[in-house]
Motif scaffolding. Structure first.
Motif, short mmCIF file in Angstrom:
data_model
loop_
_atom_site.label_atom_id
_atom_site.label_comp_id
_atom_site.label_asym_id
_atom_site.label_seq_id
_atom_site.Cartn_x
_atom_site.Cartn_y
_atom_site.Cartn_z
N LYS A 15 2.42 8.97 -2.12
CA LYS A 15 2.72 7.54 -1.85
C LYS A 15 1.53 6.63 -2.16
CE LYS A 15 3.60 8.44 2.43
NZ LYS A 15 3.56 9.90 2.31
N THR A 16 0.37 6.98 -1.58
CA THR A 16 -0.78 6.10 -1.71
C THR A 16 -1.23 6.01 -3.16
OG1 THR A 16 -1.39 6.69 0.54
CG2 THR A 16 -3.10 5.68 -0.81
N THR A 17 -1.20 7.14 -3.83
CA THR A 17 -1.57 7.18 -5.25
C THR A 17 -0.62 6.30 -6.06
OG1 THR A 17 -2.35 9.44 -4.93
CG2 THR A 17 -1.93 8.75 -7.21
N PHE A 38 -0.40 0.51 5.60
CA PHE A 38 0.13 0.70 6.96
C PHE A 38 -0.13 2.10 7.48
CE2 PHE A 38 2.35 -3.16 5.87
CZ PHE A 38 2.42 -3.84 7.09
N ASP A 39 -1.08 2.80 6.90
CA ASP A 39 -1.35 4.18 7.30
C ASP A 39 -2.77 4.29 7.86
OD1 ASP A 39 -1.70 6.89 7.57
OD2 ASP A 39 -0.93 7.41 5.59
N VAL A 40 -2.86 4.89 9.03
CA VAL A 40 -4.15 5.03 9.71
C VAL A 40 -5.19 5.77 8.84
CG1 VAL A 40 -3.46 7.17 10.87
CG2 VAL A 40 -5.23 5.73 11.90
N ALA A 124 3.82 -2.22 0.01
CA ALA A 124 3.33 -1.67 1.28
C ALA A 124 3.30 -0.15 1.22
CB ALA A 124 4.22 -2.14 2.42
N ASP A 125 2.14 0.42 1.54
CA ASP A 125 2.00 1.87 1.63
C ASP A 125 2.18 2.26 3.10
OD1 ASP A 125 1.41 4.51 1.01
OD2 ASP A 125 -0.76 4.23 1.29
N THR A 126 2.91 3.35 3.34
CA THR A 126 3.22 3.72 4.72
C THR A 126 2.79 5.14 5.02
OG1 THR A 126 5.43 4.51 4.11
CG2 THR A 126 5.24 2.19 4.72
MG LIG Z 1 -0.88 8.14 1.87
#
Ligand SMILES: [Mg+2]
Ligand SMILES: Nc1ncnc2c1ncn2[C@@H]1O[C@H](COP(=O)(O)OP(=O)(O)OP(=O)(O)O)[C@@H](O)[C@H]1O
Length: 263
Positions: A15-17, A38-40, A124-126
């Motif tokens: 996802k983040t990539t 949105f990810d810790v 938005a990244d989750t």
């Molecule tokens: Mg990620």
């Protein structure tokens, strides 16, 4: 501006990539892009070289800060990032509680100024799986993207991802699907991709090849387009960005921003 939410029921699928590189691809097409983490894990900023110099983000004072725009950082040509930042347990809990109480209303308040901007796209990244943030974001989203791998467990999750088993949510447009890390030498990957094309062609936004350039690029803290522009995954992500652009702005020509090649 349109809000696109990227999620996956499984962790570590890319996802983040994807959010980082899709953001760069959209910016290279001339869009103003705002990325929100949105990810810790706070990992989105790693793709833009912010790790060492930036510890700040919106979460530490999420409730107190009326307009989260003040935590936005310009990270590349045409790309702004709202990092999650460093937050302690109490600060994370304050955000979580607000999201559980009235997540959509809370996000509308704090992101309202960004959402109201006329030009551009928000990605938005989750965090993986269902979270209060994802639930709130999906209420506000103009487009939802679910990311899966081309393996057996992803295939088993497909009906849930496409919400075929949730009649109560049929009023909502199902998410678009991206299959990531496809290795065409592997028969299972080919079979799963073919199956999804056959059964959910309308929902399939695209596929991204397994490509080490993506991992190598983040190690260099840059996008795959800067690191290896001709890599297969770069082409795949650029294709997805073009499709997205057409879906979000069917009536508009893209006006290319001056591209200085720093993405
Ligand atoms: Mg990620
Ligand atoms: N198409 C790809 N080809 C090869 N490696 C990839 C690809 N996409 C992602 N990766 C690698 O997979 C790993 C996980 O990626 P990433 O951190 O983006 O996943 P994620 O879904 O955001 O994870 P999490 O659920 O923990 O947030 C990273 O090492 C990344 O470089």
């Amino acid at each position: 501006m349109p809000l696109i939410v990227v999620s996956s029921p499984k962790g570590g699928v890319g996802k983040t990539t994807l959010v980082a590189n899709l953001g760069v691809a959209l910016a290279r097409q001339g869009r103003q892009v705002t990325l929100i983490d949105f990810d810790v894990q706070n990992a989105l900023q790693l793709h833009f070289g912010l790790a060492l110099k930036n510890r700040s983000g919106y979460v530490a004072r999420a409730v107190e800060t009326a307009d989260w725009r003040r935590n936005i950082v310009a990270v590349a040509d045409g790309i702004r990032l709202l990092p999650y930042g460093t937050a302690d347990a109490a600060q994370r809990r304050a955000l979580e509680n607000a999201l559980v109480a009235d997540g959509a209303g809370f996000l509308r308040n704090h992101l309202g100024a960004i959402l109201a901007e006329r030009d551009g796209i928000i990605l938005a990244d989750t965090a993986p799986g269902p979270t209060p943030a994802l639930e709130a974001l999906e209420t506000l989203a103009d487009l939802r993207i679910a990311l899966l791998l081309s393996d057996a467990t992803s295939l088993a999750l497909l009906p849930r991802v496409l919400e075929a088993e949730q009649p109560a949510r049929r009023d909502r447009r199902p998410p678009q699907l991206i299959l990531n890390q496809i290795d065409l030498r592997r028969r299972l990957n080919r079979d799963v991709a073919a199956f999804v094309r056959q059964r959910a062609a309308a929902a399939l936004l695209g596929t991204v090849r397994q490509d080490e350039s993506l991992a190598e690029a983040v190690a260099q803290q840059e996008s795959v387009f800067a690191y290896a522009a001709h890599a297969g995954a770069a082409q795949d992500i650029a294709t997805i960005a073009q499709r997205l652009d057409r879906m979000l702005f069917p009536d508009h020509e893209t006006v290319p921003r001056a591209n200085t090649g720093h993405n």
